[in-house]
Design an enzyme around this catalytic site. Structure first.
Site, PDB file in Angstrom:
ATOM      1  N   TYR A   1      -3.668  -2.781 -12.104  1.00 33.69           N
ATOM      2  CA  TYR A   1      -2.603  -3.729 -11.677  1.00 33.69           C
ATOM      3  C   TYR A   1      -3.438  -4.814 -11.751  1.00 33.69           C
ATOM      4  O   TYR A   1      -3.445  -5.835 -11.483  1.00 33.69           O
ATOM      5  CB  TYR A   1      -2.306  -3.221 -10.276  1.00 33.69           C
ATOM      6  CG  TYR A   1      -0.655  -2.285 -10.017  1.00 33.69           C
ATOM      7  CD1 TYR A   1       0.200  -2.037 -10.855  1.00 33.69           C
ATOM      8  CD2 TYR A   1      -1.674  -1.315  -9.202  1.00 33.69           C
ATOM      9  CE1 TYR A   1       0.674  -1.173 -10.912  1.00 33.69           C
ATOM     10  CE2 TYR A   1      -0.340   0.140  -9.261  1.00 33.69           C
ATOM     11  CZ  TYR A   1       0.828  -0.416 -10.269  1.00 33.69           C
ATOM     12  OH  TYR A   1       1.531   0.743 -10.396  1.00 33.69           O
TER      13      TYR A   1
ATOM     14  N   HIS B   1       6.379  -5.599 -16.435  1.00 39.17           N
ATOM     15  CA  HIS B   1       5.768  -4.395 -15.007  1.00 39.17           C
ATOM     16  C   HIS B   1       4.456  -4.993 -15.417  1.00 39.17           C
ATOM     17  O   HIS B   1       4.145  -5.069 -16.932  1.00 39.17           O
ATOM     18  CB  HIS B   1       5.991  -2.924 -15.692  1.00 39.17           C
ATOM     19  CG  HIS B   1       7.214  -2.363 -15.426  1.00 39.17           C
ATOM     20  ND1 HIS B   1       7.607  -2.256 -14.157  1.00 39.17           N
ATOM     21  CD2 HIS B   1       8.656  -2.375 -16.155  1.00 39.17           C
ATOM     22  CE1 HIS B   1       8.679  -1.564 -14.058  1.00 39.17           C
ATOM     23  NE2 HIS B   1       9.614  -2.366 -14.814  1.00 39.17           N
TER      24      HIS B   1
END
Ligand code: CA2
Length: 148
Positions: free
Chosen positions: A25, A101
């Site tokens: 991430y 995303h």
């Protein structure tokens, strides 16, 4: 007063961004994502509603609020994989919806992550470009603002 509003809505655990799994991430926090979104909209007469929740009912309430806005950017996180109520709320939206995303959900170790239930309700999906996906989504919405 800006008359147009764009919603950037974030789902469960995205408040932990930057704290774990930086290889997936990245190292940016959700506050960094909000600052990026505010920078993108800074010179435009468009208000930003930037929110995060782990509560499905709260997300659904925000989607109802956003139905007739100038657009929605949504990273529904874990809700993406099971929430028919969020899918139905997105289908009721009259504005463009961009699903974002941070990671490429097709490259993740768990095969189930590749299938977001929500993508069919989105105008477009951006994934795998880190937090830059939010910027790209907002720039698209800015290019397609309602005329009145
Ligand atoms: O890549 C994305 O943006 C995701 O939507 C993030 C979700 C995940 O369930 C999706 O498969 C892909 C999870 C967000 C959890 O984020 C954390 C980040 C750092 C530390 C802990 C959780």
């Amino acid at each position: 007063m800006p008359s147009l509003r764009i919603f950037v809505l974030n789902g469960p655990n995205l408040d932990l961004l930057g704290e774990r799994e930086p290889h997936i991430y990245g190292t940016h926090t959700l506050a960094d994502v909000e600052a990026l979104c505010r920078r993108v909209l800074a010179s435009r007469n468009v208000e930003l509603a930037f929110r995060q929740t782990a509560a499905e009912h709260e997300m659904i309430g925000w989607l109802h609020e956003a139905r007739r806005s100038a657009g929605i950017v949504i990273n529904a996180a874990g809700f993406s994989y099971h929430s028919v109520p969020i899918l139905d709320a997105l289908l009721a939206c009259e504005c463009p919806v961009i699903e974002v995303h941070i990671s490429n959900i097709h490259r993740r170790a768990e095969p189930w992550r590749a299938h977001s239930l929500l993508s069919g309700a989105a105008k477009g999906v951006i994934m795998g470009l880190g937090i830059d996906g939010y910027r790209l989504a907002l720039e698209h919405l800015l290019q397609h603002l309602p005329t009145e």
